[in-house]
Scaffold this active site. Structure first.
Site, mmCIF file in Angstrom:
data_model
loop_
_atom_site.group_PDB
_atom_site.id
_atom_site.type_symbol
_atom_site.label_atom_id
_atom_site.label_comp_id
_atom_site.label_asym_id
_atom_site.label_seq_id
_atom_site.Cartn_x
_atom_site.Cartn_y
_atom_site.Cartn_z
ATOM 1 N N ASN A 7 6.192 0.096 9.450
ATOM 2 C CA ASN A 7 7.551 0.498 9.851
ATOM 3 C C ASN A 7 7.476 1.103 11.260
ATOM 4 O OD1 ASN A 7 9.795 2.235 10.321
ATOM 5 N ND2 ASN A 7 10.347 2.045 8.175
ATOM 6 N N ASP A 9 10.042 2.211 13.182
ATOM 7 C CA ASP A 9 11.213 3.008 13.590
ATOM 8 C C ASP A 9 10.833 4.173 14.501
ATOM 9 O OD1 ASP A 9 12.664 1.412 11.892
ATOM 10 O OD2 ASP A 9 12.896 2.931 10.328
ATOM 11 N N HIS A 10 9.724 4.846 14.183
ATOM 12 C CA HIS A 10 9.415 6.072 14.918
ATOM 13 C C HIS A 10 8.847 5.828 16.311
ATOM 14 C CE1 HIS A 10 10.994 8.440 11.834
ATOM 15 N NE2 HIS A 10 10.136 8.032 10.934
ATOM 16 N N ARG A 18 13.597 10.598 24.940
ATOM 17 C CA ARG A 18 13.609 10.732 26.393
ATOM 18 C C ARG A 18 14.624 9.796 27.069
ATOM 19 N NH1 ARG A 18 10.440 12.566 30.655
ATOM 20 N NH2 ARG A 18 10.403 14.368 29.291
ATOM 21 N N HIS A 47 14.451 -0.382 10.606
ATOM 22 C CA HIS A 47 15.714 0.050 9.989
ATOM 23 C C HIS A 47 16.750 0.244 11.091
ATOM 24 C CE1 HIS A 47 17.643 3.362 7.183
ATOM 25 N NE2 HIS A 47 18.510 2.443 7.550
ATOM 26 N N ARG A 49 19.854 1.815 11.664
ATOM 27 C CA ARG A 49 20.745 2.767 10.996
ATOM 28 C C ARG A 49 22.148 2.664 11.569
ATOM 29 N NH1 ARG A 49 17.876 7.187 8.149
ATOM 30 N NH2 ARG A 49 19.975 8.042 8.035
ATOM 31 N N ARG A 53 20.129 5.782 15.528
ATOM 32 C CA ARG A 53 19.393 6.933 16.069
ATOM 33 C C ARG A 53 18.011 6.557 16.601
ATOM 34 N NH1 ARG A 53 18.238 10.420 10.684
ATOM 35 N NH2 ARG A 53 20.495 10.370 10.683
ATOM 36 N N GLU A 74 15.440 -3.137 7.086
ATOM 37 C CA GLU A 74 16.008 -2.089 6.229
ATOM 38 C C GLU A 74 17.428 -1.826 6.665
ATOM 39 O OE1 GLU A 74 14.171 1.721 5.969
ATOM 40 O OE2 GLU A 74 12.245 0.830 5.508
ATOM 41 N N THR A 104 15.391 11.469 7.448
ATOM 42 C CA THR A 104 14.902 10.126 7.168
ATOM 43 C C THR A 104 15.482 9.752 5.808
ATOM 44 O OG1 THR A 104 12.932 8.766 6.869
ATOM 45 C CG2 THR A 104 12.759 11.063 6.172
ATOM 46 N N THR A 105 15.203 8.522 5.330
ATOM 47 C CA THR A 105 15.771 8.113 4.045
ATOM 48 C C THR A 105 15.254 9.055 2.953
ATOM 49 O OG1 THR A 105 15.559 5.893 4.913
ATOM 50 C CG2 THR A 105 16.168 6.084 2.613
ATOM 51 N N GLU A 155 11.614 -1.656 -4.088
ATOM 52 C CA GLU A 155 10.639 -0.857 -3.354
ATOM 53 C C GLU A 155 10.697 0.532 -3.979
ATOM 54 O OE1 GLU A 155 10.270 -1.098 0.913
ATOM 55 O OE2 GLU A 155 9.699 1.020 1.015
ATOM 56 N N HIS A 196 7.289 5.253 1.565
ATOM 57 C CA HIS A 196 7.878 6.523 2.012
ATOM 58 C C HIS A 196 6.885 7.669 1.797
ATOM 59 C CE1 HIS A 196 11.402 8.551 3.650
ATOM 60 N NE2 HIS A 196 10.824 9.610 3.133
ATOM 61 N N GLY A 197 6.500 8.260 2.907
ATOM 62 C CA GLY A 197 5.618 9.426 2.856
ATOM 63 C C GLY A 197 4.153 9.098 2.611
ATOM 64 N N HIS A 219 5.707 6.568 9.386
ATOM 65 C CA HIS A 219 5.489 7.819 10.104
ATOM 66 C C HIS A 219 4.010 8.153 10.288
ATOM 67 C CE1 HIS A 219 5.383 12.185 10.798
ATOM 68 N NE2 HIS A 219 6.461 11.925 11.498
HETATM 69 N N1 PXP Z 1 10.336 2.366 2.982
HETATM 70 C C1 PXP Z 1 11.633 2.725 3.175
HETATM 71 C C2 PXP Z 1 12.674 2.035 2.369
HETATM 72 C C3 PXP Z 1 11.992 3.697 4.132
HETATM 73 O O1 PXP Z 1 13.289 4.025 4.306
HETATM 74 C C4 PXP Z 1 10.981 4.286 4.905
HETATM 75 C C5 PXP Z 1 11.339 5.312 5.946
HETATM 76 O O2 PXP Z 1 12.124 4.763 6.928
HETATM 77 C C6 PXP Z 1 9.653 3.873 4.695
HETATM 78 C C7 PXP Z 1 9.352 2.938 3.708
HETATM 79 C C8 PXP Z 1 8.517 4.417 5.499
HETATM 80 O O3 PXP Z 1 8.392 5.786 5.276
HETATM 81 P P1 PXP Z 1 7.392 6.627 6.155
HETATM 82 O O4 PXP Z 1 7.889 6.608 7.562
HETATM 83 O O5 PXP Z 1 7.437 7.986 5.536
HETATM 84 O O6 PXP Z 1 6.034 5.966 6.036
#
Ligand code: PXP
Length: 248
Positions: A7, A9-10, A18, A47, A49, A53, A74, A104-105, A155, A196-197, A219
């Site tokens: 993922n 996104d970050h 910035r 994702h 959103r 963001r 996503e 976050t989600t 998921e 997630h996490g 993340h």
């Molecule tokens: N899966 C889904 C559905 C999520 O929304 C996220 C966070 O955007 C992740 C996985 C990844 O989570 P993490 O960034 O904590 O690894």
């Protein structure tokens, strides 16, 4: 084999911190796609959103263009996002809940309460050849409801497990909840992803959960890249500054 969806996104979160007002800036999510795939990632997750963001519209199209593996898009179950997904044609869509106040989600989808809306979205996306998964907590009622929507995948939300990880009794209980949920999903004919996490400390213990197809991790991978890459980045900047003042 357990597949890894990275993922990204970050990467965009860091850029937006910035360069929010500019049309460009670093770090570049498309570079992240290329590096993740070159390192062996089986897929890329991003994702878009509703509040834009981190990933922007222009990013998601550039990411679609760059992804050579599989794009897992996503999104919230809204008419705007369904329209984008049908044009974007990702290999997979993961429907997630979205709440503007969350960082976050935070929780899984409430499929039980929105079964009809989700079933309609899953049908439209499925007919376009997109593999649909629903991001849900490891809750028997949500899994049962998912099977009724016609979505082929779930998921499993591993956030509660990740939060409980340092306390053994809670960790064991969360792993059992995930394992039971995976078993129930499999028996209903659903494929099972999770995420997630998950991080470099807690991912191995996920092996206690059967039937897993793919982990989506963001993340911790982006954080680790910063941690292990910082020394090199400093060395490169020192190299640029070397030789001051210039001779003559
Ligand atoms: N899966 C889904 C559905 C999520 O929304 C996220 C966070 O955007 C992740 C996985 C990844 O989570 P993490 O960034 O904590 O690894």
């Amino acid at each position: 084999m357990l597949r890894l969806g990275v993922n990204i996104d970050h990467v965009a979160t860091l850029r937006q911190a910035r360069y929010r007002r500019l049309n460009d800036g670093e770090p570049c999510p498309v570079d992240a796609v290329r590096q993740a795939e070159a390192a062996g990632a089986h897929g890329i997750t991003a994702h878009l959103r509703e509040d834009r963001r981190h990933i922007l519209d222009r990013d998601i199209w550039a990411i679609r263009e760059a992804v050579a593996t599989r794009l897992n898009f996503e999104m919230a179950t809204t008419p705007e996002m369904i329209d984008i997904a049908l044009r974007l044609k990702p290999e997979a869509v993961c429907l997630v809940p979205e709440n503007r106040a969350e960082v976050t989600t935070e929780g899984g989808l409430n499929v039980v309460d929105q079964a009809d809306v989700i079933a309609d979205a899953a049908a439209a996306l499925g007919q376009a050849g997109i593999e649909v998964s629903l991001f849900i907590d490891p809750d028997p009622a949500q899994i049962e409801a998912t099977a009724g929507t016609g979505s082929p995948f779930i998921e499993l939300h591993t956030g509660a497990y990740a939060e409980a990880y340092r306390e053994e009794a809670k960790r064991t209980a969360e792993l059992e909840r995930l394992a039971k949920a995976a078993g129930q999903a499999k028996s209903l004919g659903l494929g099972v992803n999770a995420g997630h996490g998950l991080n470099y400390e807690n991912t191995r213990d996920i092996f206690a959960v059967p039937h897993l197809n793919e982990l989506n991790i963001g993340h911790s991978i982006v954080s680790r890249a910063v941690t292990i890459g910082l020394g090199q980045a400093v060395r490169e900047m020192l190299g640029l500054m070397d030789g001051y003042p210039p001779a003559g």
